[in-house]
Design a protein around this motif. Structure first.
Motif, PDB file in Angstrom:
ATOM      1  N   SER A  34      33.231  -4.956   3.134  1.00  0.00           N
ATOM      2  CA  SER A  34      34.229  -4.825   2.070  1.00  0.00           C
ATOM      3  C   SER A  34      35.630  -4.761   2.680  1.00  0.00           C
TER       4      SER A  34
ATOM      5  N   ARG B 112      37.798  -2.408   2.293  1.00  0.00           N
ATOM      6  CA  ARG B 112      38.009  -1.046   2.825  1.00  0.00           C
ATOM      7  C   ARG B 112      37.320  -0.883   4.178  1.00  0.00           C
TER       8      ARG B 112
ATOM      9  N   ASP C 298      32.988   2.661   1.219  1.00  0.00           N
ATOM     10  CA  ASP C 298      32.706   2.176  -0.134  1.00  0.00           C
ATOM     11  C   ASP C 298      32.107   3.277  -1.016  1.00  0.00           C
TER      12      ASP C 298
END
Length: 140
Positions: free
Chosen positions: A33, A35, A89
């Motif tokens: 992801s 992040r 996440d």
């Protein structure tokens, strides 16, 4: 020849191996992801990982050995880093939990202690700690 074999100092080898583990945990669900990528970027800087090493780690399966530590605080720091990447996440998946348990044992924690540490770490990172534990953490 694996890229890690090019390094002569154990700290360089450990940093690259640790980064490879972080990358494996980030990618275990099939994708990294935004992040997680951001955290990997910050870990790469912290661990002095070059752009070439970063690319190599991200494109190949993890072939880097876990480097155990004699110092317990360093083991905890490595686990803390792993939990930061996992919880980027806001959740932990079964595959990640399996991988981090293997990593904790590879770092030198005995199996029973690793289980307890991981259980407490999941409670802390997921926000599921009771008030007594919260208070203890804040006061220590």
């Amino acid at each position: 020849m694996p890229i890690i074999d090019l390094y002569t100092t154990s700290e360089q080898r450990r940093n690259l191996a640790h980064f490879a583990t972080l990358a494996s945990l980030a990618a275990v669900d099939g994708e990294v992801s935004a992040r997680e990528k951001s955290l990997l970027d910050s870990f790469a800087t912290k661990l002095s990982i070059t752009k070439e090493e970063y690319k190599e780690v991200m494109k190949k399966s993890n072939k880097y050995p876990i480097q155990p530590y004699n110092n317990e605080e360093e083991r905890y720091e490595r686990l803390y880093d792993l939990f930061r990447i996992i919880y980027a996440d806001h959740s932990i998946e079964d595959e990640q939990m399996t991988l981090i348990k293997k990593y904790a044992i590879g770092l030198g924690f005995p199996s029973k202690k690793a289980n307890k540490i991981l259980e407490k770490s999941v409670a802390i990172f997921s926000g599921k700690i009771d008030f007594k534990d919260y208070l203890y953490i804040l006061k220590s």
